[in-house]
Design a protein around this motif. Structure first.
Motif, PDB file in Angstrom:
ATOM      1  N   ALA A 148      47.145  69.672  52.361  1.00 23.48           N
ATOM      2  CA  ALA A 148      48.098  68.777  51.700  1.00 23.48           C
ATOM      3  C   ALA A 148      47.402  67.530  51.174  1.00 23.48           C
ATOM      4  O   ALA A 148      47.680  67.067  50.057  1.00 23.48           O
ATOM      5  N   GLU A 149      46.488  66.982  51.956  1.00 23.83           N
ATOM      6  CA  GLU A 149      45.767  65.780  51.543  1.00 23.83           C
ATOM      7  C   GLU A 149      44.963  66.044  50.274  1.00 23.83           C
ATOM      8  O   GLU A 149      44.925  65.218  49.357  1.00 23.83           O
ATOM      9  N   VAL A 150      44.332  67.216  50.208  1.00 22.84           N
ATOM     10  CA  VAL A 150      43.550  67.568  49.027  1.00 22.84           C
ATOM     11  C   VAL A 150      44.458  67.759  47.816  1.00 22.84           C
ATOM     12  O   VAL A 150      44.170  67.264  46.714  1.00 22.84           O
ATOM     13  N   LEU A 151      45.575  68.470  47.997  1.00 22.92           N
ATOM     14  CA  LEU A 151      46.500  68.694  46.882  1.00 22.92           C
ATOM     15  C   LEU A 151      47.008  67.366  46.325  1.00 22.92           C
ATOM     16  O   LEU A 151      47.026  67.154  45.102  1.00 22.92           O
ATOM     17  N   VAL A 152      47.412  66.473  47.202  1.00 24.10           N
ATOM     18  CA  VAL A 152      47.928  65.171  46.767  1.00 24.10           C
ATOM     19  C   VAL A 152      46.855  64.399  46.005  1.00 24.10           C
ATOM     20  O   VAL A 152      47.117  63.810  44.952  1.00 24.10           O
ATOM     21  N   GLU A 153      45.636  64.421  46.508  1.00 25.02           N
ATOM     22  CA  GLU A 153      44.561  63.656  45.866  1.00 25.02           C
ATOM     23  C   GLU A 153      44.182  64.261  44.521  1.00 25.02           C
ATOM     24  O   GLU A 153      43.886  63.527  43.562  1.00 25.02           O
TER      25      GLU A 153
ATOM     26  N   SER B 226      41.963  65.391  38.619  1.00 20.10           N
ATOM     27  CA  SER B 226      40.946  66.441  38.531  1.00 20.10           C
ATOM     28  C   SER B 226      40.388  66.713  39.913  1.00 20.10           C
ATOM     29  O   SER B 226      40.449  65.855  40.806  1.00 20.10           O
ATOM     30  N   MET B 227      39.826  67.907  40.074  1.00 22.26           N
ATOM     31  CA  MET B 227      39.226  68.259  41.359  1.00 22.26           C
ATOM     32  C   MET B 227      37.937  67.478  41.591  1.00 22.26           C
ATOM     33  O   MET B 227      37.614  67.124  42.726  1.00 22.26           O
ATOM     34  N   THR B 228      37.230  67.200  40.509  1.00 18.87           N
ATOM     35  CA  THR B 228      35.984  66.440  40.640  1.00 18.87           C
ATOM     36  C   THR B 228      36.257  65.031  41.157  1.00 18.87           C
ATOM     37  O   THR B 228      35.588  64.546  42.075  1.00 18.87           O
TER      38      THR B 228
ATOM     39  N   LEU C 195      34.257  64.839  49.621  1.00 16.74           N
ATOM     40  CA  LEU C 195      34.068  66.253  49.892  1.00 16.74           C
ATOM     41  C   LEU C 195      33.341  66.869  48.710  1.00 16.74           C
ATOM     42  O   LEU C 195      33.234  66.265  47.643  1.00 16.74           O
ATOM     43  N   SER C 196      32.836  68.072  48.888  1.00 14.29           N
ATOM     44  CA  SER C 196      32.251  68.783  47.759  1.00 14.29           C
ATOM     45  C   SER C 196      33.374  69.350  46.895  1.00 14.29           C
ATOM     46  O   SER C 196      34.484  69.594  47.377  1.00 14.29           O
ATOM     47  N   LYS C 197      33.081  69.559  45.616  1.00 13.07           N
ATOM     48  CA  LYS C 197      34.090  70.122  44.723  1.00 13.07           C
ATOM     49  C   LYS C 197      34.494  71.516  45.180  1.00 13.07           C
ATOM     50  O   LYS C 197      35.666  71.903  45.095  1.00 13.07           O
ATOM     51  N   SER C 198      33.530  72.282  45.699  1.00 15.84           N
ATOM     52  CA  SER C 198      33.841  73.629  46.179  1.00 15.84           C
ATOM     53  C   SER C 198      34.782  73.584  47.378  1.00 15.84           C
ATOM     54  O   SER C 198      35.653  74.441  47.535  1.00 15.84           O
ATOM     55  N   ASN C 199      34.623  72.553  48.228  1.00 11.98           N
ATOM     56  CA  ASN C 199      35.513  72.403  49.376  1.00 11.98           C
ATOM     57  C   ASN C 199      36.931  72.093  48.919  1.00 11.98           C
ATOM     58  O   ASN C 199      37.913  72.612  49.464  1.00 11.98           O
ATOM     59  N   VAL C 200      37.046  71.236  47.899  1.00  9.25           N
ATOM     60  CA  VAL C 200      38.365  70.908  47.347  1.00  9.25           C
ATOM     61  C   VAL C 200      39.016  72.160  46.764  1.00  9.25           C
ATOM     62  O   VAL C 200      40.193  72.448  47.018  1.00  9.25           O
TER      63      VAL C 200
END
Length: 301
Positions: free
Chosen positions: A9-14, A20-22, A30-35
């Motif tokens: 959830a924290e990643v989705l919100v951010e 952007s994921m970057t 975090l790494s982009k791949s982790n996101v």
């Protein structure tokens, strides 16, 4: 809310807030791949597509909008609760027992020297050390903090980068009396090599932008602990990749020498791993902060 869902959830919100994921990866450190992995996990868990990926800008699907609204409330509420708990923790007097695990060598060389000053700063906290080269299950073994040398799984834990360990390829000086000193990695074929069972059997050596791989397919000796590897080098049994800080005194007195000094091996990352639930205890938080303050190479608490 379990820790897995909160991380998603924290990643989705951010991602949505940053656009952007970057940018989200940078904000969350975090790494982009982790996101990307966290987004894929929450979509898989909910069996729904939340983000449209066919445009440059991040756009929520109808299902994504509903999930995002719920996630925002959950994340903001938990962050507010964190702040309140943090305030209470800061005002509480740390006391109790904190169990810290790590390799025997890392604990003895780097953590043990800190304990006298840590005791002065936290007189009501007792540190129990659990040493070993095996991977520790922090929940099963009731370990509060773990020093992890190498990569680490981030699910359900806070990972704080510490100073990485510079590594050198080295061996005992007596070996060089009767053998030709290699001047480049190709010469290592004539050098007996020592390998730890937990170690990647392929060493990558770099020199001025060039890199080469040395496969250790037939080591003269294989050991299952760092201490044995260091002892084998000091005994003149062969060459090994070791943390420079561990053999610095041996190198200073000339008993151990670095092979191929112009070729470097990437430093190995070191992290302090703390289960999120453990940070609620003032003594764990205090010890964590102390260790990070001495070896800090990453984000703050």
């Amino acid at each position: 809310m379990n820790s897995r869902f909160y991380a998603q959830a924290e990643v989705l919100v951010e991602v949505v807030r940053q656009g952007s994921m970057t940018a989200a990866a940078a904000a969350l450190r975090l790494s982009k791949s982790n996101v990307s992995q966290k987004i894929a996990e929450i979509e898989n868990d909910l069996d729904a597509v939340l983000l449209k990926r066919n445009t440059r800008a991040i756009e929520l699907t109808p299902a994504g909008k509903r999930v995002f609204d719920l996630c925002v409330k959950a994340v903001d509420a938990l962050q507010l609760a964190r702040g309140e708990v943090e305030h209470e923790l800061q005002s509480a007097v740390p006391q109790g027992v904190v169990c810290l695990s790590g390799s025997n060598l890392y604990l003895s060389e780097f953590i043990m020297p800190l304990l006298p000053s840590l005791r002065e700063n936290l007189p009501l906290v007792r540190i129990d050390l659990v040493g070993g080269d095996h991977i520790v299950d922090q929940r099963a073994e009731a370990v509060d903090l773990r020093i992890r040398v190498g990569t680490v799984d981030t699910d359900g834990v806070k990972v704080y980068p510490l100073a990485p360990l510079e590594r050198v390829l080295c061996l005992h000086r007596d070996f060089l009396r009767d053998a030709k000193v290699p001047t480049d990695p190709s010469g290592l074929s004539g050098v007996p090599l020592i390998l730890r069972s937990q170690e990647n059997p392929e060493w990558v050596l770099r020199n001025n932008g060039k890199s080469t791989k040395q496969s250790v397919t037939n080591p003269v000796l294989r050991v299952n602990s760092y201490e044995l590897c260091v002892s084998a080098v000091r005994s003149g049994l062969g060459a090994a990749v070791l943390a420079k800080a561990i053999v610095q005194k041996d190198m200073d007195d000339g008993s151990v020498v670095e092979l191929l000094p112009s070729w470097k091996i990437d430093p190995i990352p070191v992290s302090l791993v703390v289960p999120v639930s453990k940070l609620r205890r003032p003594e764990v938080l205090a010890v964590s902060r102390y260790i990070v303050s001495r070896f800090h190479r990453g984000r703050d608490f």
